[in-house]
Structure formats: C-alpha cells, structure tokens
Design a protein around this motif. Structure first.
Motif, mmCIF file in Angstrom:
data_model
loop_
_atom_site.group_PDB
_atom_site.id
_atom_site.type_symbol
_atom_site.label_atom_id
_atom_site.label_comp_id
_atom_site.label_asym_id
_atom_site.label_seq_id
_atom_site.Cartn_x
_atom_site.Cartn_y
_atom_site.Cartn_z
ATOM 1 N N TYR A 240 14.313 -3.842 4.320
ATOM 2 C CA TYR A 240 13.980 -3.866 2.899
ATOM 3 C C TYR A 240 12.861 -4.869 2.659
ATOM 4 O O TYR A 240 12.861 -5.966 3.229
ATOM 5 C CB TYR A 240 15.199 -4.265 2.065
ATOM 6 C CG TYR A 240 16.282 -3.213 2.010
ATOM 7 C CD1 TYR A 240 16.307 -2.257 1.008
ATOM 8 C CD2 TYR A 240 17.292 -3.182 2.975
ATOM 9 C CE1 TYR A 240 17.312 -1.289 0.956
ATOM 10 C CE2 TYR A 240 18.294 -2.218 2.935
ATOM 11 C CZ TYR A 240 18.294 -1.273 1.917
ATOM 12 O OH TYR A 240 19.279 -0.320 1.874
ATOM 13 N N GLY A 241 11.910 -4.492 1.816
ATOM 14 C CA GLY A 241 10.828 -5.388 1.449
ATOM 15 C C GLY A 241 10.625 -5.372 -0.051
ATOM 16 O O GLY A 241 11.229 -4.561 -0.772
ATOM 17 N N GLU A 242 9.780 -6.237 -0.539
ATOM 18 C CA GLU A 242 9.500 -6.299 -1.973
ATOM 19 C C GLU A 242 8.257 -5.489 -2.269
ATOM 20 O O GLU A 242 7.184 -5.742 -1.717
ATOM 21 C CB GLU A 242 9.305 -7.746 -2.420
ATOM 22 C CG GLU A 242 9.216 -7.892 -3.938
ATOM 23 C CD GLU A 242 9.230 -9.330 -4.398
ATOM 24 O OE1 GLU A 242 8.224 -9.766 -4.989
ATOM 25 O OE2 GLU A 242 10.239 -10.020 -4.157
ATOM 26 N N VAL A 243 8.408 -4.502 -3.142
ATOM 27 C CA VAL A 243 7.309 -3.641 -3.543
ATOM 28 C C VAL A 243 7.238 -3.629 -5.063
ATOM 29 O O VAL A 243 8.207 -3.251 -5.723
ATOM 30 C CB VAL A 243 7.500 -2.199 -3.009
ATOM 31 C CG1 VAL A 243 6.343 -1.314 -3.464
ATOM 32 C CG2 VAL A 243 7.610 -2.203 -1.495
ATOM 33 N N ASP A 244 6.096 -4.074 -5.594
ATOM 34 C CA ASP A 244 5.915 -4.157 -7.053
ATOM 35 C C ASP A 244 7.046 -4.941 -7.712
ATOM 36 O O ASP A 244 7.554 -4.574 -8.779
ATOM 37 C CB ASP A 244 5.830 -2.752 -7.666
ATOM 38 C CG ASP A 244 4.621 -1.984 -7.162
ATOM 39 O OD1 ASP A 244 3.598 -2.630 -6.861
ATOM 40 O OD2 ASP A 244 4.697 -0.745 -7.070
ATOM 41 N N GLY A 245 7.463 -6.022 -7.046
ATOM 42 C CA GLY A 245 8.476 -6.909 -7.617
ATOM 43 C C GLY A 245 9.900 -6.426 -7.464
ATOM 44 O O GLY A 245 10.823 -7.066 -7.971
#
Length: 296
Positions: A240-245
């Motif tokens: 999991y990563g952060e995309v657009d907050g």
C-alpha cells in the motif's frame, strides 16, 4: 409410558442434530483484498467482480473482512435451500454484506460438477428463469422476495455446453422496496463479459500511477523473514502506498506455500508491505522507501 416418552424425545434430538449437520460447504482458498474489486478463489481458478462498493473504506472498518469465505451462516443456508440449491451439487464461494449506493447482502455459488448423461440432473432447472443475452454473453435471473427482502438471483454460465456445465450464481438480498434492478444487472454483466472465451485466471494486481519516463519508477524487492513464512498454506503479499493523500493498494500477489520473496515495479515513494493470510490476518509487515536500499 415415561420410557416411551424418553425414547421419542431422544429420537427428536438426534434427528435435529443430523439435520443441523447438513450444510453448504465453502470452496477453500478464497479471498478479497482491500483496494481490489474482485473476489478470488485459487482452488476453482475463478474470479468474481464484486462491484465498486467493495472499494469503499467503510466496508473495511469493522473487525472482520466484509467478504466471508470461511463459512455459511444459517440465514444464507436458508436462502440456498429456498432457491433449491443441492448442498452436494454446489459449494459457496463467499457471502458478504456491503454498503454503498445501497445496503445489501451478496452470495456467490458454483457447481461442483456438470450434469451426467443418463443420470438425473442435479443442477438448477433454468427453464423458469428469465434469459438475457447480448454481445457480452448471457445470464439467467429471477426476482422474488424472501423473509421480507427482495431476492435477486442470477445464474451465469461459465461453460454452458451440455454435460460440461459450469455456472456461477450471484444472489443479492435488498430491502423489499428495492427497485434498481439495472444496478445489479450491471455488476452481473461485468462478470458475464469477464467469463467470455478470453477469460484468464490472474490472481494479482499491479497499479502503476506514474509515467515510465526513466526516473519516476523504481524496482522493489521484498523478502519475508524465514520464521514468518507459511510453508503449508497460501498467503498474500500486499503493498500500500499514498496516492493523492489516500492509502491505496498498488500491488498484491498470491504466495504459494513456502514462497518468501519477490519483486515489483512501482512509483518512487514510501510503501507499507503486508504479509497476510487469505483471511486478512497480518503475519508480518514493514515499511520501505523505493529510493533506499531495503535491508532484510
């Protein structure tokens, strides 16, 4: 007289116990991953599109996974009996409760084997179902009510050839005043299209939301600690990563018994890697940055 009464009493108890033992089995090794729109069953090499509602965070905020691929509760067993599913001819893929545009329960069923030539058919008789067909394929459905709920029952031929029948059933339970049948048909039609001749079982996800320009992407290796590796059952690796907050699933992979390492390409940044059971229990996790060497 009292002895006779006791004998009758025990007979009733034993009969009740035997009746309660009769149950629908769940196909082993099924799962859904938060952030992915599909249910997957490894044993059947089968994928089911669940619809967009499964992507909403509120469906994953409880203590349990919204998709149950372990057992069938009494309410769903009653639904299957009502629909005349044989508990020997069919197995359950999953059941679940989802919230989105509507609140509803969902149940998926698959047959164990096709009908056998020269023997009594054991699969559902679809002659009383409505049939719909277009360029994407065909499906059968009925609309009824059950225990105060609207029951939508869809049967999708995965293989409709005589004596080779393989069918997936999708069953929806809505409030009795539900009228938007077209919404449910859209979910079903997505599965119909997926099950056409081009269907290929691919239990994984990779989503790369950055350009392949030579500088935006990185190659990430991962390795599960030896003492955490499951040597007997299937597991999942999720990143999991952060995309657009927002926290977003970018990769998941099915790991066979004994698998302990792998790699993937993704956008540069910070990621959380989870090693979990198919039922979403975290066995190991770590945080990595794709621009720094990973230490194992």
């Amino acid at each position: 007289m009292q002895s006779r009464f006791i004998q009758v009493f025990y007979f009733i108890v034993v009969l009740a116990m035997l009746s309660s033992c009769k149950s629908y089995k769940v196909v082993p090794n099924g799962f859904a991953v938060q952030g992915d729109e599909y249910f997957v069953n490894i044993n059947k090499e089968l994928t089911v599109f669940l619809g967009d509602d499964i992507m909403e965070d509120k469906n994953w905020q409880g203590k349990t996974n919204p998709i149950n691929a372990k057992q069938v509760d009494n309410r769903f067993r009653r639904v299957l009996r009502h629909l005349r599913y044989s508990d020997t001819a069919y197995q359950v893929l999953f059941s679940g409760h989802l919230e989105g545009k509507y609140q509803y329960d969902m149940l998926a069923v698959v047959n164990n084997s096709p009908n056998v030539k020269g023997k009594k058919n054991h699969l559902l008789d679809l002659s009383s179902f409505q049939r719909e067909q277009n360029k994407e394929g065909r499906y059968f459905y009925t609309t009824t009510t059950f225990k105060g709920q609207k029951l939508l029952h869809f049967v999708i031929p995965f293989n409709g050839r005589l004596w080779q029948e393989k069918m997936v059933s999708l069953i929806f339970l809505f409030p009795e005043d539900f009228t938007d049948i077209a919404w449910a048909k859209d979910v079903v039609m997505s599965n119909v299209a997926m099950y056409r001749d081009r269907y290929k079982f691919t239990p994984s996800r990779t989503e790369i939301l950055c350009p392949d320009d030579g500088s935006s992407r990185s190659h990430l290796d991962y390795k599960i600690p030896e003492e955490k590796v499951n040597k007997t059952g299937y597991m999942l690796m999720k990143a999991y990563g952060e995309v657009d907050g927002e926290r977003k699933l970018v990769v998941y992979r099915v790991m066979k018994p004994g698998d302990f390492y792998g790699s993937f390409v993704t956008c540069k940044g910070d990621y959380e890697i989870l090693y979990t059971t198919l039922q979403d229990k975290i066995v190991w996790q770590t945080k990595v940055n794709t621009e720094r060497d990973v230490e194992f």
